[in-house]
Write a protein that holds these residues in place. Structure first.
Motif, short mmCIF file in Angstrom:
data_model
loop_
_atom_site.label_atom_id
_atom_site.label_comp_id
_atom_site.label_asym_id
_atom_site.label_seq_id
_atom_site.Cartn_x
_atom_site.Cartn_y
_atom_site.Cartn_z
N ARG A 1 0.83 -1.21 0.00
CA ARG A 1 0.00 0.00 0.00
C ARG A 1 0.87 1.26 0.00
N SER B 1 -9.42 -2.11 -3.79
CA SER B 1 -10.01 -0.77 -3.65
C SER B 1 -8.98 0.33 -3.90
N GLN B 2 -7.73 0.08 -3.55
CA GLN B 2 -6.68 1.08 -3.77
C GLN B 2 -6.10 0.99 -5.17
N GLY C 1 1.19 4.18 -3.14
CA GLY C 1 1.09 5.63 -2.95
C GLY C 1 2.32 6.37 -3.44
N ARG D 1 2.50 6.34 -7.32
CA ARG D 1 1.57 7.32 -7.89
C ARG D 1 2.12 8.73 -7.71
N LEU E 1 -6.21 -5.34 -1.90
CA LEU E 1 -5.72 -4.11 -2.54
C LEU E 1 -6.62 -3.59 -3.65
#
Length: 190
Positions: free
Chosen positions: A135, A175-176, A139, A142, A173
């Motif tokens: 996760r 949803s992310q 981030g 991105r 994962l």
């Protein structure tokens, strides 16, 4: 092949037959709107192109859409580490269903193996640690506008533990990372 696209294929120990070549050309021609000079490098490792073509297509599509493509790959260390992984995790420390005779011929996607691994506290701890790490990397990738990240999870044969972890992480994962891809490289060799 479309002249705007510079594609470099690295294929080790794979016969690149005419059917695969036509399939790859069809994918490239279908994405002719890409910018001049776009470079896509796809390292197939020891998987046949026809196994990896859907992943390649999604990476092209998501590059056009300015999205991060996340791929989780299960593999067996005895077959080697896939060459396209940005990060590699080792699940060999976990209890191995292979040593349970009733689970030996199954995979990490079969209900009996899932139940066995779900019941192991050590497995759940490592799963949570991997999820937290991934996760954070999603981030960060991105944030610096990277287009794709590939994470490999290996166990001895790529049949039980790594398959289970990739499947569970894909669920957690989703949803992310909408459109997350899971690939089981050792199962393709069975």
């Amino acid at each position: 092949m479309v002249p705007e696209l510079l594609a470099r294929m690295h294929i080790a120990d794979v016969q690149f037959d005419q059917a695969a070549a036509r399939a790859f050309d069809g994918v490239v021609q279908g994405h002719a709107g890409m910018r001049v000079g776009t470079r896509i490098e796809h390292h197939t490792g020891q998987l046949a192109l026809c196994v990896q073509l859907p992943c390649f297509v999604q990476r092209i599509d998501q590059r056009k859409a300015d999205q991060l493509s996340v791929t989780l790959v299960s593999f067996g260390f005895k077959f080697g580490i896939p060459g396209d992984c940005d990060f590699v995790f080792d699940a060999r420390i976990l209890p191995n269903p292979y040593w349970e005779s009733s689970l030996r011929s199954l995979t990490g996607g079969d209900p009996a193996v899932v139940q066995y691994l779900d019941s192991q506290p050590q497995v759940q701890t490592l799963l949570a640690e991997y999820e937290e790490f991934i996760r954070a990397r999603i981030g960060e990738y991105r944030g610096v506008r990277r287009r794709y990240i590939t994470l490999g999870i290996g166990c001895t044969g790529g049949q039980h533990r790594s398959v289970y972890l990739v499947n569970r992480l894909t669920e957690r994962l989703a949803s992310q990372a909408p459109g997350i891809i899971s690939r089981h490289s050792a199962l393709a060799k069975r």
